[in-house]
Design a protein around this motif. Structure first.
Motif, PDB file in Angstrom:
ATOM      1  N   GLY A 106     -15.836 -40.228  19.567  1.00  0.00           N
ATOM      2  CA  GLY A 106     -16.235 -41.306  18.675  1.00  0.00           C
ATOM      3  C   GLY A 106     -17.714 -41.457  18.410  1.00  0.00           C
ATOM      4  N   LYS A 107     -18.560 -40.648  19.051  1.00  0.00           N
ATOM      5  CA  LYS A 107     -19.991 -40.710  18.744  1.00  0.00           C
ATOM      6  C   LYS A 107     -20.611 -39.326  18.925  1.00  0.00           C
ATOM      7  CE  LYS A 107     -20.593 -43.101  23.180  1.00  0.00           C
ATOM      8  NZ  LYS A 107     -21.031 -44.338  23.806  1.00  0.00           N
ATOM      9  N   PRO A 108     -21.738 -39.081  18.255  1.00  0.00           N
ATOM     10  CA  PRO A 108     -22.365 -37.769  18.343  1.00  0.00           C
ATOM     11  C   PRO A 108     -22.792 -37.434  19.775  1.00  0.00           C
ATOM     12  CG  PRO A 108     -23.268 -39.029  16.506  1.00  0.00           C
ATOM     13  CD  PRO A 108     -22.436 -39.977  17.304  1.00  0.00           C
ATOM     14  N   VAL A 109     -22.771 -36.148  20.081  1.00  0.00           N
ATOM     15  CA  VAL A 109     -23.170 -35.674  21.403  1.00  0.00           C
ATOM     16  C   VAL A 109     -24.542 -36.230  21.778  1.00  0.00           C
ATOM     17  CG1 VAL A 109     -23.881 -33.615  22.691  1.00  0.00           C
ATOM     18  CG2 VAL A 109     -21.773 -33.577  21.322  1.00  0.00           C
ATOM     19  N   LEU A 110     -25.486 -36.165  20.853  1.00  0.00           N
ATOM     20  CA  LEU A 110     -26.850 -36.616  21.129  1.00  0.00           C
ATOM     21  C   LEU A 110     -26.910 -38.103  21.467  1.00  0.00           C
ATOM     22  CD1 LEU A 110     -29.879 -36.101  21.263  1.00  0.00           C
ATOM     23  CD2 LEU A 110     -29.971 -36.309  18.772  1.00  0.00           C
ATOM     24  N   GLN A 111     -26.008 -38.888  20.920  1.00  0.00           N
ATOM     25  CA  GLN A 111     -26.004 -40.319  21.213  1.00  0.00           C
ATOM     26  C   GLN A 111     -25.657 -40.568  22.680  1.00  0.00           C
ATOM     27  OE1 GLN A 111     -23.880 -42.744  18.381  1.00  0.00           O
ATOM     28  NE2 GLN A 111     -23.974 -44.568  19.675  1.00  0.00           N
ATOM     29  N   TRP A 112     -24.751 -39.758  23.229  1.00  0.00           N
ATOM     30  CA  TRP A 112     -24.431 -39.889  24.647  1.00  0.00           C
ATOM     31  C   TRP A 112     -25.688 -39.677  25.497  1.00  0.00           C
ATOM     32  CZ3 TRP A 112     -19.924 -41.652  26.604  1.00  0.00           C
ATOM     33  CH2 TRP A 112     -18.793 -41.626  25.779  1.00  0.00           C
ATOM     34  N   ASP A 113     -26.486 -38.657  25.124  1.00  0.00           N
ATOM     35  CA  ASP A 113     -27.728 -38.387  25.857  1.00  0.00           C
ATOM     36  C   ASP A 113     -28.677 -39.582  25.804  1.00  0.00           C
ATOM     37  OD1 ASP A 113     -27.439 -35.491  26.568  1.00  0.00           O
ATOM     38  OD2 ASP A 113     -27.378 -35.236  24.403  1.00  0.00           O
ATOM     39  N   LEU A 114     -28.900 -40.098  24.605  1.00  0.00           N
ATOM     40  CA  LEU A 114     -29.874 -41.173  24.422  1.00  0.00           C
ATOM     41  C   LEU A 114     -29.435 -42.452  25.111  1.00  0.00           C
ATOM     42  CD1 LEU A 114     -30.814 -40.538  20.682  1.00  0.00           C
ATOM     43  CD2 LEU A 114     -32.261 -40.157  22.692  1.00  0.00           C
ATOM     44  N   GLU A 115     -28.154 -42.763  25.045  1.00  0.00           N
ATOM     45  CA  GLU A 115     -27.653 -43.971  25.710  1.00  0.00           C
ATOM     46  C   GLU A 115     -27.913 -43.901  27.211  1.00  0.00           C
ATOM     47  OE1 GLU A 115     -23.576 -44.626  24.761  1.00  0.00           O
ATOM     48  OE2 GLU A 115     -23.998 -45.325  22.718  1.00  0.00           O
ATOM     49  N   LEU A 116     -27.718 -42.726  27.770  1.00  0.00           N
ATOM     50  CA  LEU A 116     -27.950 -42.559  29.210  1.00  0.00           C
ATOM     51  C   LEU A 116     -29.430 -42.677  29.552  1.00  0.00           C
ATOM     52  CD1 LEU A 116     -27.258 -41.709  32.117  1.00  0.00           C
ATOM     53  CD2 LEU A 116     -27.363 -39.333  31.336  1.00  0.00           C
ATOM     54  N   LEU A 117     -30.260 -41.870  28.913  1.00  0.00           N
ATOM     55  CA  LEU A 117     -31.664 -41.782  29.315  1.00  0.00           C
ATOM     56  C   LEU A 117     -32.436 -43.064  29.043  1.00  0.00           C
ATOM     57  CD1 LEU A 117     -32.488 -38.131  28.179  1.00  0.00           C
ATOM     58  CD2 LEU A 117     -31.721 -38.955  30.420  1.00  0.00           C
ATOM     59  N   LEU A 118     -32.168 -43.712  27.914  1.00  0.00           N
ATOM     60  CA  LEU A 118     -32.906 -44.926  27.579  1.00  0.00           C
ATOM     61  C   LEU A 118     -32.403 -46.141  28.355  1.00  0.00           C
ATOM     62  CD1 LEU A 118     -33.330 -44.392  23.734  1.00  0.00           C
ATOM     63  CD2 LEU A 118     -35.104 -44.240  25.502  1.00  0.00           C
TER      64      LEU A 118
END
Length: 267
Positions: free
Chosen positions: A54-66
């Protein structure tokens, strides 16, 4: 709450913080590499923009790191043409996020990202956006090892038997699996160590395959931080299916927490 969901999906004990893993004087930055084309994925767009539950791969990264308080800066290495994508717009105003341009080779992209870390950065992590399943626990432990040893990399012991071939036709020898490690990201080190490593590799025209290789080539130690096999790199369509399965499994824990919360409120 969203932050609780994120922490459960990325397997963080809810009472653990980055500050618990590091000395107070350490200042941490992330260089997130999202400039690859992902040709082996055989998709209509770069793999970092593919839909993952349901969301782009990159969004998973950003949600985690930020969502990790101890990370002072995330430098997203991404082509300018992609920075206006809808899912990135909510992050545009975040003062902890900045952008850098991809380079011709991975090393060039890392150097561009490294130029964007904070001036007081003492540890920099290089991470592939195609590894959105890395856990907070793994990140914390890798930072802790890098703070102690100067450089550290997430890795897992090799499972399969590895054979070496000189001609691609016949087996030359079987390698000792007990000494082989599958290297992942993040790879974390002192920023100046990375700069010195790149300068040394460029001066001697040395080929490097990953970020800590430049540290190895200077004869400096790199600590192996034992990671998790679920921190796979999304490379082929089959990897996307496996990643979805892992995320669904982690997501079930969110439902468990919600049911527990409702039960506690009812007491």
């Amino acid at each position: 709450p969203l932050h609780v969901y994120s922490r459960v999906v990325h397997q963080e004990p809810l009472n653990l913080r980055m500050a618990d893993a590091l000395p107070a004087e350490e200042k941490c930055s992330f260089v997130l590499l999202a400039g690859g084309s992902g040709s082996r994925m055989k998709a209509d767009r770069p793999k970092q923009f593919l839909d993952l539950l349901g969301k782009p791969v990159l969004q998973w990264d950003l949600e985690l790191l930020l969502d990790i308080d101890g990370i002072d800066r995330v430098v997203l290495v991404i082509a300018e043409e992609f920075r206006s994508m809808d899912f990135l717009k909510p992050y545009a105003s975040n003062p902890r996020l900045s952008f850098a341009n991809p380079g011709k080779e991975r090393q060039n992209s890392v150097e561009n990202g490294l130029a964007g870390v904070t001036d007081d950065c003492t540890l920099v992590a290089i991470h592939d956006a195609a590894r959105p399943l890395v856990t907070r626990d793994s990140i914390y432990r890798c930072f802790s090892d890098a703070a102690e040893h100067g450089a550290a990399v997430l890795a897992v012991p090799c499972k399969p038997t590895i054979k070496e071939s000189a001609d691609g036709e016949f087996v030359l020898k079987t390698l000792d699996r007990s000494r082989l490690w599958d290297i992942q990201t993040p790879q974390i080190m002192r920023p100046q160590m990375l700069r010195d490593g790149f300068a040394n590799a460029n001066k001697k025209d040395l080929a490097v395959t990953d970020d800590v290789s430049v540290v190895e080539l200077m004869g400096k130690p790199v600590k192996l931080t034992v990671g998790e096999y679920t921190n796979l790199k999304l490379t082929t369509p089959e990897d996307m299916i496996i990643a979805e399965t892992i995320l669904r499994d982690r997501g079930e824990r969110v439902g468990l927490l919600r049911r527990l919360a409702r039960w506690l409120r009812g007491k």
